[in-house]
Design an enzyme around this catalytic site. Sequence first.
Site, PDB file in Angstrom:
ATOM      1  N   ASP A 302      -1.268  -4.181  -0.081  1.00 19.34           N
ATOM      2  CA  ASP A 302      -1.985  -3.567  -1.180  1.00 19.34           C
ATOM      3  C   ASP A 302      -2.477  -2.202  -0.687  1.00 19.34           C
ATOM      4  O   ASP A 302      -2.343  -1.851   0.484  1.00 19.34           O
ATOM      5  CB  ASP A 302      -3.146  -4.446  -1.647  1.00 19.34           C
ATOM      6  CG  ASP A 302      -3.489  -4.214  -3.120  1.00 19.34           C
ATOM      7  OD1 ASP A 302      -3.202  -3.114  -3.627  1.00 19.34           O
ATOM      8  OD2 ASP A 302      -4.042  -5.128  -3.748  1.00 19.34           O
ATOM      9  N   TYR A 303      -3.045  -1.436  -1.573  1.00 21.02           N
ATOM     10  CA  TYR A 303      -3.432  -0.054  -1.302  1.00 21.02           C
ATOM     11  C   TYR A 303      -4.368   0.030  -0.090  1.00 21.02           C
ATOM     12  O   TYR A 303      -5.502  -0.436  -0.152  1.00 21.02           O
ATOM     13  CB  TYR A 303      -4.118   0.492  -2.551  1.00 21.02           C
ATOM     14  CG  TYR A 303      -4.356   1.973  -2.616  1.00 21.02           C
ATOM     15  CD1 TYR A 303      -3.497   2.813  -3.311  1.00 21.02           C
ATOM     16  CD2 TYR A 303      -5.463   2.541  -2.012  1.00 21.02           C
ATOM     17  CE1 TYR A 303      -3.725   4.172  -3.407  1.00 21.02           C
ATOM     18  CE2 TYR A 303      -5.702   3.901  -2.094  1.00 21.02           C
ATOM     19  CZ  TYR A 303      -4.832   4.710  -2.790  1.00 21.02           C
ATOM     20  OH  TYR A 303      -5.071   6.052  -2.878  1.00 21.02           O
TER      21      TYR A 303
END
Length: 760
Positions: A302-303
Amino acid sequence: MKARMTRRSLLLGASSLALMSRMPMGLALGPMADAERSAFIDGLIAKMTLEEKAGQLTLMASSFTSKEAAAANPAAAQQRTGQQLTEARAGHLTGVFNGSDVDWHRQLQREALKSRLKIPMLFAADVIHGFRTIFPVPLGEAASFDPDLARRTARAAALEASAVGIDWTFAPMVDIARDARWGRSVEGSGEDLLLGKRMAQARVRGFQGDGIARNDAVAACPKHFAAYGAAEGGLDYNTVDVSERTLRQTYFPPFQAGFDAGALTTMAAFNEISGVPAHGNAWLLDQVLRGEWNFSGLVVSDYTGDNELILHGYATDEKDAARLALLAGVDMSMQSGLYLKYVPELVREGKLPLEKVDTAVRRVLQFKAALGLFDDPYHRMDRKRAQAAQRTPETLALAREAAVKSVVLLKNERKLLPLKRSGQRIALIGPMARNWEQTRGPWVLFAGDDSKADLATGMRGLMADASQLTVVDGSDFEEALPGGVEEAVAAANNADVVVMAVGESLQQSGEAQSRTAIVMPAPQQALIEAVAATGKPLVIVLSNGRALALEGATLEAPAILVSWFLGSASGQALADVLFGEASPSGRLPVSFPRQPGQVPYYYDHKPTGRPNPEGEKLEPFKTHYRGIPNSALFPFGHGLTYGDVEYGKLTLSGKSMAADGTIEVSAEVRNRGTRAVEEVVQLYVHDRAASITRPVRELKDYRKVALAAGASQTVRFTLRGQDLAFIGWDLKPVVEAGVFDVWVAPSAEADGAHGSFTVQ
């Protein structure tokens, strides 16, 4: 668009890009057997430097994007367009995400194909519930109980997104969410396992169409692996500490369903599980995902999730975070840049096995091959198709259909709804009355013009005399307006009926929007109380991205509609339901609690050793909070129609079934009303005694049944032994003998038609 690159500068290269897209590609694979393709990819890996390998594991936010996409994530080091082109040419960038301009994508691809090995880039985006055409938020769409509808809206979103060069979407979110405080509940399908599995499969199939190599398909990415929806206190990014049995029983199956439907990627979760962050969890990503499930696809962070291992207290620094994430099985790093920065150094120092890096690179290249990028790197980048595919009449009609089917009617006392199209003065009051931007909901990054999607416009379009509609805001979502209440009361006094468009703003749902009290914002509650005091009939139309605890005049209103955030056709769809052009058919995918302090509440909870006896009378020393029963205000599966549906007697094909056999369960459902309806008939079971305690009820199947006025239908379900399985002592599925209660009912807490049978 950001000013660092002008549209003119993109268009200048269009003719040369078009020419290049027609040229034979040195890397074009064409039809190849699996062995040939594997050999081709192995050959590429053998030629790559460590820096080029790290580049194939590095995904960055597009430097050319919409302001909505730029604001969707926290501030991070943003590459400039020139830098991004340079990185692509050097082979140090596997792809970008959240760009939406076809010419920019073509220019980046051209630079990537100038790199030493000419490996094409991939392009990803957060296409959560629509691209240019916006459909209901996933939680709202789950209220339709219609997986085929979810498949069709995902297919439409894929057609629009793929036309501008998008290869891959970070959707669907398949996290089971049982704490309404969690803001990201809005992105999923609610609290139930069966509904979650069916919606996950439908959305994967919709995004991927007839195969992800086609130019009208985007690859799906079920997320977030795993148990993100179980964050403690409903607080985003928070710790998760659940048993392995609960993981396998509740949180894993929707991912498995998505992979069974063909998903080739998944995204690691921000949370930790039992002390180990998902981005560094080798048991989760390697042993379970790849070892037990034989998942051969790609895991993306994820980011900046790999970098966050440091603040979790799991990694000592950035270099250690990169090492731990890659060793655990995170193949691709999103946005942090840690793999590009540290992987070559880690390999040279002997701290990271080259084999581990090569395995991750192989997964990335196999994914690109599956997307058809080696065959034609530009096949999703057609300017004419990009323009023609957006917001077609068919897609907008689908948005209206999906919005209508997502609306849930909670109450309709004295048959206040549907409203009359003529001869009735209506006051439309509330912050959602004419605010079309809010109808889109969170995670909308690329939407077109929905300025005619507000409720006021929709209602005027169906009224015989639009001058009979008075519209006032009354208040903002979280702040009072000067004179707003007084204006609203005056409008109500001059009306025959009042429609109040109230609830959450889109900023109150979604990532990082956990709420401590899931109630109506105070200024709106005060507005509702004041308008209710006029004595005029009140219709509440809720906008919301989660279950809410309704109270006071909001709850006491004779009619309540849950509209979620309905997207590009919100106003028209709500008007269709309010005026009876369509009968509401949605059902709650989440339980609405009686009080905020009751959450997390979900229908398939355990009975405990001291359940309160059935009925509303509360007994001391039983399982309930002070003053309220341990049940929902509006339970999972609840939803009314404009008909009058009754459930008849339950019929079973036998008194018992073998553990590997089947039993048929049926009940007659009759519409005694004067309007045609669509009823969601639900099948629940309860295992009375088992080696592992079982929930009070579990949904095992459902049917959407169309019933004309006065019509009846016998609805039949077939229960199989495997439908009664649970995760046993050895953490494997087991079916045990015993007595099972069974219901065919309109909700998880309605009696409906009830009986029992025995498993031998």
